[in-house]
Motif scaffolding. Sequence first.
Motif, PDB file in Angstrom:
ATOM      1  N   ARG A   1      -3.150  -8.775  -1.468  1.00 52.72           N
ATOM      2  CA  ARG A   1      -2.878  -7.855  -2.581  1.00 52.72           C
ATOM      3  C   ARG A   1      -1.897  -8.468  -3.572  1.00 52.72           C
ATOM      4  O   ARG A   1      -2.031  -8.291  -4.786  1.00 52.72           O
TER       5      ARG A   1
ATOM      6  N   ASP B   1       0.870  -1.180   0.000  1.00 56.83           N
ATOM      7  CA  ASP B   1       0.000   0.000   0.000  1.00 56.83           C
ATOM      8  C   ASP B   1       0.911   1.235   0.000  1.00 56.83           C
ATOM      9  O   ASP B   1       2.137   1.129   0.106  1.00 56.83           O
ATOM     10  N   ASP B   2       0.326   2.408  -0.158  1.00 56.41           N
ATOM     11  CA  ASP B   2       1.129   3.628  -0.287  1.00 56.41           C
ATOM     12  C   ASP B   2       2.045   3.865   0.911  1.00 56.41           C
ATOM     13  O   ASP B   2       3.209   4.218   0.747  1.00 56.41           O
TER      14      ASP B   2
ATOM     15  N   TYR C   1      -1.133  -7.988   2.839  1.00 56.01           N
ATOM     16  CA  TYR C   1      -0.167  -7.868   1.739  1.00 56.01           C
ATOM     17  C   TYR C   1      -0.264  -9.095   0.823  1.00 56.01           C
ATOM     18  O   TYR C   1      -0.278  -8.964  -0.401  1.00 56.01           O
TER      19      TYR C   1
END
Length: 160
Positions: A149, A59-60, A146
Amino acid sequence: MGEDKSRRRWLAPALFVSLALNLLVAGVFAGVVLGDGPPHRGAEKHGGDPSFPYIRALDDAQRGALRESFRRSLQEGGEDRSARRARFVGGYEAAARVLRAEPFDRAALARAMSEQAERAAARRTRGQAVLVEFLAGLTPEARAAYADRLEAEIARFGDR
């Protein structure tokens, strides 16, 4: 003998292209980690780097934290950014000098390219180690998210 000259004509450009592609892969990984995130959409169509799914699955906030970890890792190596950049550019400049020299020294070009490839491989290995260390430091819940994703990224690659 004519066949040998013909072979020499394409050998240097082929070696140069091969090195450039290797450096591109390492550069993309470093750029993703040090730059502004994952490559532009569709970049994986152009040869794709095996690290793309791993980086894109962050993620960012994680990407930013990984970028900082990678920067610290490079700083701990004792070389600042300008010195790394100078060495990177210097490798290409050395190759250009060899290409212009007469008589052409095939071994010198191969050495210059080999040195560049070794530096790129070392940087990529460092990046992988930083990524593994970063992922190992995540909580079990964050690692599971994670992994979700990552599986989504893998599915995207499989659909292409």
